[in-house]
Design a protein around this motif. Structure first.
Motif, PDB file in Angstrom:
ATOM      1  N   ARG A  31      22.181  14.335  13.213  1.00 39.42           N
ATOM      2  CA  ARG A  31      22.238  13.152  12.352  1.00 39.42           C
ATOM      3  C   ARG A  31      23.651  12.560  12.344  1.00 39.42           C
ATOM      4  NH1 ARG A  31      18.941   9.667   9.242  1.00 39.42           N
ATOM      5  NH2 ARG A  31      20.489   8.075   8.779  1.00 39.42           N
ATOM      6  N   ALA A  32      24.673  13.389  12.384  1.00 35.25           N
ATOM      7  CA  ALA A  32      26.051  12.890  12.440  1.00 35.25           C
ATOM      8  C   ALA A  32      26.290  12.120  13.745  1.00 35.25           C
ATOM      9  CB  ALA A  32      27.041  14.044  12.303  1.00 35.25           C
ATOM     10  N   ARG A  33      25.763  12.639  14.873  1.00 38.08           N
ATOM     11  CA  ARG A  33      25.882  11.925  16.159  1.00 38.08           C
ATOM     12  C   ARG A  33      25.143  10.591  16.110  1.00 38.08           C
ATOM     13  NH1 ARG A  33      23.243  15.867  19.185  1.00 38.08           N
ATOM     14  NH2 ARG A  33      22.436  14.182  20.462  1.00 38.08           N
ATOM     15  N   VAL A  34      23.971  10.578  15.486  1.00 34.72           N
ATOM     16  CA  VAL A  34      23.200   9.337  15.363  1.00 34.72           C
ATOM     17  C   VAL A  34      23.973   8.324  14.531  1.00 34.72           C
ATOM     18  CG1 VAL A  34      21.123   8.302  14.364  1.00 34.72           C
ATOM     19  CG2 VAL A  34      20.946  10.394  15.722  1.00 34.72           C
ATOM     20  N   ASP A  35      24.478   8.746  13.377  1.00 37.33           N
ATOM     21  CA  ASP A  35      25.223   7.829  12.508  1.00 37.33           C
ATOM     22  C   ASP A  35      26.446   7.267  13.222  1.00 37.33           C
ATOM     23  OD1 ASP A  35      23.349   8.234  10.512  1.00 37.33           O
ATOM     24  OD2 ASP A  35      24.614   9.632   9.368  1.00 37.33           O
ATOM     25  N   ALA A  36      27.150   8.110  13.976  1.00 38.80           N
ATOM     26  CA  ALA A  36      28.334   7.646  14.712  1.00 38.80           C
ATOM     27  C   ALA A  36      27.937   6.640  15.794  1.00 38.80           C
ATOM     28  CB  ALA A  36      29.064   8.835  15.337  1.00 38.80           C
ATOM     29  N   THR A  37      26.842   6.897  16.490  1.00 33.87           N
ATOM     30  CA  THR A  37      26.397   5.981  17.539  1.00 33.87           C
ATOM     31  C   THR A  37      25.942   4.660  16.940  1.00 33.87           C
ATOM     32  OG1 THR A  37      25.763   7.815  18.970  1.00 33.87           O
ATOM     33  CG2 THR A  37      24.772   5.673  19.458  1.00 33.87           C
ATOM     34  N   VAL A  38      25.188   4.706  15.849  1.00 30.41           N
ATOM     35  CA  VAL A  38      24.732   3.478  15.184  1.00 30.41           C
ATOM     36  C   VAL A  38      25.945   2.656  14.735  1.00 30.41           C
ATOM     37  CG1 VAL A  38      23.532   2.611  13.121  1.00 30.41           C
ATOM     38  CG2 VAL A  38      22.459   4.368  14.543  1.00 30.41           C
ATOM     39  N   ALA A  39      26.960   3.319  14.193  1.00 31.51           N
ATOM     40  CA  ALA A  39      28.183   2.617  13.787  1.00 31.51           C
ATOM     41  C   ALA A  39      28.900   2.034  15.002  1.00 31.51           C
ATOM     42  CB  ALA A  39      29.107   3.561  13.021  1.00 31.51           C
ATOM     43  N   LEU A 103      20.368  10.479  22.265  1.00 27.37           N
ATOM     44  CA  LEU A 103      20.199  10.967  20.896  1.00 27.37           C
ATOM     45  C   LEU A 103      18.852  11.628  20.655  1.00 27.37           C
ATOM     46  CD1 LEU A 103      21.768   7.917  19.030  1.00 27.37           C
ATOM     47  CD2 LEU A 103      22.832  10.131  19.525  1.00 27.37           C
ATOM     48  N   ASP A 104      18.349  12.380  21.618  1.00 29.77           N
ATOM     49  CA  ASP A 104      17.096  13.095  21.407  1.00 29.77           C
ATOM     50  C   ASP A 104      17.268  14.110  20.285  1.00 29.77           C
ATOM     51  OD1 ASP A 104      15.897  11.688  23.427  1.00 29.77           O
ATOM     52  OD2 ASP A 104      15.935  13.327  24.876  1.00 29.77           O
ATOM     53  N   LEU A 105      16.323  14.097  19.372  1.00 24.11           N
ATOM     54  CA  LEU A 105      16.329  15.047  18.271  1.00 24.11           C
ATOM     55  C   LEU A 105      16.141  16.457  18.819  1.00 24.11           C
ATOM     56  CD1 LEU A 105      16.175  15.583  15.165  1.00 24.11           C
ATOM     57  CD2 LEU A 105      13.713  15.264  15.380  1.00 24.11           C
ATOM     58  N   PRO A 106      16.999  17.402  18.441  1.00 20.60           N
ATOM     59  CA  PRO A 106      16.807  18.768  18.903  1.00 20.60           C
ATOM     60  C   PRO A 106      15.436  19.281  18.445  1.00 20.60           C
ATOM     61  CG  PRO A 106      18.930  18.540  17.806  1.00 20.60           C
ATOM     62  CD  PRO A 106      18.166  17.272  17.577  1.00 20.60           C
TER      63      PRO A 106
END
Length: 183
Positions: A31-39, A103-106
């Motif tokens: 989720r942290a990687r997703v939030d960083a990518t979205v930002a 960003l594939d979900l583990p």
């Protein structure tokens, strides 16, 4: 109604696989990687659109108010009115899509040690079943909603997994809930 079937493992490879893909820590890191990518894509604070199948999940877009203009390189999401997805016919869209594909979900079901099929055939009807995967205490449990086909069951390595009675599984769940140890 058919009874679920359950397998349990305490094998170190299975526990390591769970820690890498199924643990709260692994999910929080994703989720942290997703939030960083979205930002990074210019949509800080917006929720991602996650598309799921039994084989996994990936980010396919971001929430975007329907009354706001769509940024260059993006298009209205094909399945949601309040979201946008990369427009892959543009250079910007291709680049954004490439970032989102990372960003594939583990998914702990995928690549599970011990020959566990990610999808199994039901034993007594035409259906495909994916196991629920859960760590309880020092063991990982696989639960199918009903008996799986003998050919799929033979794939599961008995040196890594053991089939356990439902009563044992439910007892482990109840004990974990009382102890707060359900991971």
């Amino acid at each position: 109604m058919k009874d679920p079937i359950v397998y349990r493992s305490t094998h170190p490879d299975v526990l390591a696989h769970w820690d890498a893909k199924g643990s709260r820590e692994a999910q929080q890191a994703w989720r942290a990687r997703v939030d960083a990518t979205v930002a990074d894509l210019g949509f800080e604070g917006r929720n991602p659109v996650v598309s799921e199948t039994i084989f996994g999940a990936t980010v396919t877009g971001v929430q975007h108010p329907a009354d706001q203009p769509i940024p260059d390189g993006w298009r209205r999401h094909p399945h949601l009115d309040d979201a946008i997805a990369p427009h892959k016919a543009t250079k910007t869209g291709k680049a954004a899509a490439a970032q989102l594909r990372q960003l594939d979900l583990p998914n702990p079901r995928l690549g599970m040690p011990g020959g566990v099929p990610k999808v199994a055939s039901a034993a007594h009807e035409s259906a495909f079943l994916a196991p629920a995967v859960q760590r309880i205490g020092d063991a990982v449990y696989l639960r199918w909603s009903q008996e799986i086909a003998a050919g799929d069951a033979r794939l599961i390595d008995g040196a890594v997994w053991e089939r356990v009675p439902l009563s044992e599984y439910y007892a482990a769940r109840e004990a974990a809930e009382q102890d707060g140890a359900d991971q």
